[in-house]
Design a protein around this motif. Structure first.
Motif, PDB file in Angstrom:
ATOM      1  N   ALA A 137       0.842  -1.205   0.000  1.00  0.00           N
ATOM      2  CA  ALA A 137       0.000   0.000   0.000  1.00  0.00           C
ATOM      3  C   ALA A 137       0.878   1.258   0.000  1.00  0.00           C
ATOM      4  O   ALA A 137       0.615   2.224  -0.720  1.00  0.00           O
ATOM      5  N   LEU A 138       1.935   1.237   0.787  1.00  0.00           N
ATOM      6  CA  LEU A 138       2.820   2.399   0.883  1.00  0.00           C
ATOM      7  C   LEU A 138       3.538   2.661  -0.449  1.00  0.00           C
ATOM      8  O   LEU A 138       3.609   3.800  -0.925  1.00  0.00           O
ATOM      9  N   ILE A 139       4.067   1.612  -1.048  1.00  0.00           N
ATOM     10  CA  ILE A 139       4.808   1.760  -2.308  1.00  0.00           C
ATOM     11  C   ILE A 139       3.855   2.219  -3.424  1.00  0.00           C
ATOM     12  O   ILE A 139       4.199   3.071  -4.243  1.00  0.00           O
ATOM     13  N   THR A 140       2.654   1.672  -3.434  1.00  0.00           N
ATOM     14  CA  THR A 140       1.670   2.063  -4.448  1.00  0.00           C
ATOM     15  C   THR A 140       1.318   3.548  -4.312  1.00  0.00           C
ATOM     16  O   THR A 140       1.173   4.254  -5.303  1.00  0.00           O
ATOM     17  N   GLN A 141       1.232   4.015  -3.066  1.00  0.00           N
ATOM     18  CA  GLN A 141       0.887   5.428  -2.870  1.00  0.00           C
ATOM     19  C   GLN A 141       2.060   6.357  -3.182  1.00  0.00           C
ATOM     20  O   GLN A 141       1.894   7.382  -3.815  1.00  0.00           O
ATOM     21  N   ARG A 142       3.267   5.957  -2.767  1.00  0.00           N
ATOM     22  CA  ARG A 142       4.427   6.846  -2.890  1.00  0.00           C
ATOM     23  C   ARG A 142       5.162   6.759  -4.221  1.00  0.00           C
ATOM     24  O   ARG A 142       5.872   7.688  -4.593  1.00  0.00           O
ATOM     25  N   ARG A 143       5.065   5.619  -4.880  1.00  0.00           N
ATOM     26  CA  ARG A 143       5.812   5.370  -6.128  1.00  0.00           C
ATOM     27  C   ARG A 143       7.275   5.816  -6.027  1.00  0.00           C
ATOM     28  O   ARG A 143       7.739   6.637  -6.821  1.00  0.00           O
ATOM     29  N   PRO A 144       8.037   5.280  -5.074  1.00  0.00           N
ATOM     30  CA  PRO A 144       9.456   5.660  -4.988  1.00  0.00           C
ATOM     31  C   PRO A 144      10.235   5.075  -6.173  1.00  0.00           C
ATOM     32  O   PRO A 144       9.775   4.123  -6.797  1.00  0.00           O
ATOM     33  N   ASP A 145      11.426   5.665  -6.429  1.00  0.00           N
ATOM     34  CA  ASP A 145      12.322   5.099  -7.446  1.00  0.00           C
ATOM     35  C   ASP A 145      12.936   3.798  -6.958  1.00  0.00           C
ATOM     36  O   ASP A 145      13.094   2.844  -7.700  1.00  0.00           O
ATOM     37  N   VAL A 146      13.352   3.861  -5.686  1.00  0.00           N
ATOM     38  CA  VAL A 146      14.121   2.757  -5.119  1.00  0.00           C
ATOM     39  C   VAL A 146      13.566   2.397  -3.742  1.00  0.00           C
ATOM     40  O   VAL A 146      13.253   3.281  -2.947  1.00  0.00           O
ATOM     41  N   VAL A 147      13.449   1.097  -3.490  1.00  0.00           N
ATOM     42  CA  VAL A 147      13.106   0.593  -2.163  1.00  0.00           C
ATOM     43  C   VAL A 147      14.270  -0.288  -1.718  1.00  0.00           C
ATOM     44  O   VAL A 147      14.661  -1.204  -2.440  1.00  0.00           O
ATOM     45  N   LEU A 148      14.844   0.021  -0.569  1.00  0.00           N
ATOM     46  CA  LEU A 148      15.968  -0.776  -0.067  1.00  0.00           C
ATOM     47  C   LEU A 148      15.522  -1.602   1.133  1.00  0.00           C
ATOM     48  O   LEU A 148      14.912  -1.077   2.065  1.00  0.00           O
ATOM     49  N   VAL A 149      15.829  -2.898   1.114  1.00  0.00           N
ATOM     50  CA  VAL A 149      15.538  -3.778   2.252  1.00  0.00           C
ATOM     51  C   VAL A 149      16.825  -4.536   2.584  1.00  0.00           C
ATOM     52  O   VAL A 149      17.685  -4.681   1.723  1.00  0.00           O
ATOM     53  N   PRO A 150      16.968  -5.005   3.829  1.00  0.00           N
ATOM     54  CA  PRO A 150      18.143  -5.833   4.130  1.00  0.00           C
ATOM     55  C   PRO A 150      17.998  -7.194   3.449  1.00  0.00           C
ATOM     56  O   PRO A 150      16.873  -7.700   3.348  1.00  0.00           O
ATOM     57  N   HIS A 151      19.090  -7.762   2.974  1.00  0.00           N
ATOM     58  CA  HIS A 151      19.056  -9.151   2.490  1.00  0.00           C
ATOM     59  C   HIS A 151      19.173 -10.013   3.746  1.00  0.00           C
ATOM     60  O   HIS A 151      20.254 -10.186   4.294  1.00  0.00           O
ATOM     61  N   SER A 152      18.031 -10.502   4.222  1.00  0.00           N
ATOM     62  CA  SER A 152      17.975 -11.153   5.529  1.00  0.00           C
ATOM     63  C   SER A 152      16.942 -12.273   5.484  1.00  0.00           C
ATOM     64  O   SER A 152      16.189 -12.399   4.518  1.00  0.00           O
ATOM     65  N   VAL A 153      16.901 -13.054   6.525  1.00  0.00           N
ATOM     66  CA  VAL A 153      15.943 -14.166   6.565  1.00  0.00           C
ATOM     67  C   VAL A 153      14.509 -13.645   6.461  1.00  0.00           C
ATOM     68  O   VAL A 153      13.667 -14.248   5.798  1.00  0.00           O
ATOM     69  N   ASP A 154      14.216 -12.504   7.086  1.00  0.00           N
ATOM     70  CA  ASP A 154      12.863 -11.960   6.975  1.00  0.00           C
ATOM     71  C   ASP A 154      12.573 -11.460   5.555  1.00  0.00           C
ATOM     72  O   ASP A 154      11.491 -11.705   5.018  1.00  0.00           O
TER      73      ASP A 154
END
Lengths: 266, 323
Positions: B81-98
């Motif tokens: 929902a957040l990404i759809t509303q904001r339309r960022p260029d880049v989303v960064l997440v940790p490469h992690s088990v989660d």
């Protein structure tokens, strides 16, 4: 009751290798192929459930790949899979894990299993993504990095442990059908007997096309992928200082590194 | 649209350190006018605001969820929902088990550009290019994302340093959509101590890997560890095979060897999870017969040779000490 196991024939590099002329991959002549290590564990987990099941349970191994993937599928048949399905179309070339997941999801719909297992990751490209993306295309519950599983065929839920970082585990209950990505060490994969290897060689592998799954060329390949390889290169080897000489000289130098550390730490 | 969203991870009330590294990685991605927003999810996400108020963060977005801990359905619905509303260029997440559990699903659902285990990001002629490893880390692979307006990247840990300066970001509360969870967290379980060893506190560790070949060979390395005064550890395949207890396993999923200063790895090829768990160690010595083993990429000293011969010679070097 049916469990689908998604497997991959992975590639490792030969000691010496060359890149393809376009620089976007390694020349296939320099690749050594084998069943992905993680998939050996997920197949074993499925076969274990089948063997403990009072009712009829079918284990189906599925792979998206060229003919060479038959070798991985035959290994699965030799280790207890009842059937093997290989999906290929030349349009699939250049697909990333998201495009492969789209294909797998279509195959899962056709087979309608109770569980889909995939390895946590592949040993070659290590995206750790295919299984979980497949779950998204199916809109199935999913969990990654399962290191222990309790599932009774026919049950509405499964209980498992996820292996988190730093030696921590998490126990989770999930609704089925579900997609679980399986971690190394969840079981001890069996060796196939010579007899079962011979029997597996005679078993048919069901070869399925994109059209059979209701997919088109636009769903796969670069167009259907979430990333595209620009180039591959050999990384800077790091800055390790090589300790040369025979074993005795190498050990002597290592001993002085250890003594220096101990001198400094006490 | 524009901007960079960083997804912070928390577990049992603690922010995971890898989350903060993403803030540093986000900075070179900025284009004029771009903002870096850090997203934190949980039952009481606001508790993490002070720790996330760092230089380089323009906005902290708290996302209150019914689930206190990571849950795939919760993360995918809320972040979707957040990404759809904001339309960022880049989303960064940790490469992690989660993130293994939700990032690919979010990508598939939203049609994002996507790469995991990324250790370098740059813009080349304005286009985002990410670098990751291939073929067991023996090659580097540059990937791009043609036609994708939002790209989600899972970044490898220990490749960027967390910011040290504090900042004064503004706060935004984002309403997470209600969902029905299809899995339930029952409990956390600490790895049972099957051995009295404390890997976490060990300063000098000798680790053995697949290269030792068979279980009967463990004993000689245990004796070597005793002779040189090291704590004996192992890589995953050795613990999985039951040759040493799981409590001796070091690397990302094993015990965090946080105090380790000298680390000798014998016959450990260096799976990425192992390397990620040991990268903080100041002196890594790798002994391996394969000159191409990935472990040489993080080692300070490398010995290309037969581990049994080197081990036997090393033991001889310390024989006098034992007396």
């Amino acid at each position: 009751m049916k469990i689908l196991v998604a497997v991959k024939q992975v590639a490792a590099l030969d000691e010496d290798f060359e890149f393809r002329d376009d620089g976007r991959d390694v020349d296939p002549d320099f690749l050594i192929r084998d069943l992905n290590e993680w998939d050996d564990f997920s197949l074993e987990e499925a076969v274990k459930i089948k063997e403990a099941s009072p009712g009829p349970t079918t284990v189906v191994a599925v792979s998206v790949g060229r003919e060479e993937a038959d070798e991985a599928l035959r290994k699965c048949l030799a280790k207890g899979a009842d059937r093997a399905v290989r999906i290929w179309d030349d349009a699939i070339e250049g697909s990333d894990p998201i495009a492969v997941a789209r294909v797998l999801a279509a195959a899962v719909r056709r087979e309608a299993p109770d569980l889909l297992f995939a390895g946590v990751q592949s040993s070659d490209q290590s995206f750790a993504s295919t299984g979980i993306a497949t779950a998204a295309f199916l809109n199935w519950p999913h969990a990654a990095v399962v290191s222990q599983l309790a599932f009774t065929p026919g049950a509405a839920t499964a209980v498992f442990r996820r292996e988190l970082e730093g030696g921590l585990l998490q126990e989770v209950e999930i609704q089925c059908p579900a997609v679980l990505t399986i971690q190394l060490g969840i079981n001890t994969p069996r060796y196939a007997s010579l007899r079962s290897i011979k029997q597996a060689a005679a078993k048919p592998i069901d070869v399925v096309s994109l059209a059979d799954l209701g997919l088109g060329a636009a769903d796969v390949g670069e167009g259907g992928s979430a990333s595209r390889v620009r180039r591959m290169f050999v990384p800077d080897k790091g800055h390790a200082e090589l300790i040369e000489g025979g074993a005795a000289a190498q050990a002597a130098r290592l001993a002085s590194i250890i003594r220096e550390f101990k001198g400094g730490s006490t | 649209m524009s901007g960079i969203l960083v997804i912070a991870e928390q577990r049992r009330g603690e922010l995971r350190a890898q989350s903060l590294e993403l803030i540093t990685a986000a900075q070179p991605m900025r284009r004029p006018g771009d903002e870096v927003g850090v997203v934190v999810l949980g039952k009481t996400p606001e508790r993490h605001v002070p720790a996330l108020s760092l230089a380089g963060v323009d906005e902290i977005i708290t996302l209150k969820t019914a689930a206190a801990e990571f849950d795939p359905d919760t993360f995918e619905a809320a972040l979707g929902a957040l990404i759809t509303q904001r339309r960022p260029d880049v989303v960064l997440v940790p490469h992690s088990v989660d993130s293994f559990g939700y990032a690919a699903a979010l990508t598939a659902k939203l049609g994002l550009g996507f790469a995991t285990d990324v250790f370098d990001i740059r813009r080349i002629d304005g286009e985002l290019v990410a670098t990751r490893g291939g073929y067991g880390q023996k090659v580097s692979v540059e990937v791009d994302f043609p036609g994708r307006s939002t790209v989600l990247l899972a970044l490898r840990g220990n490749c960027f340093k967390a910011p040290e300066q504090i900042g004064a970001p503004r706060l935004t509360v984002f309403e997470a959509p209600p969902i029905t969870r299809r899995s339930q967290l029952l409990e956390f379980i600490e790895l049972p101590a099957t051995d009295d060893v404390d890997m976490t506190g060990a300063e000098f560790i000798l680790t053995i890997g697949r290269g030792i070949g068979e279980e009967a060979n463990v004993a000689q390395f245990r004796e070597l560890a005793d002779a040189i005064g090291a704590t004996l550890g192992c890589s995953r395949p050795i613990a999985d095979a039951g040759w040493l207890p799981k409590s001796r396993q070091v690397g990302q999923s094993g015990k965090t060897a946080s105090a380790c200063k000298l680390y000798i790895a014998m016959g450990v090829s260096g799976a990425i999870q192992h390397l990620a768990g040991m990268k903080h160690v100041s002196t890594i010595v790798a002994v391996n017969s394969d000159a191409g083993a990935s472990i040489f990429g993080v080692a300070k000293y490398g010995i290309v040779g037969d581990i049994f011969e080197v081990a036997a010679e090393l033991r001889r070097q310390f024989e006098g000490d034992a007396a």
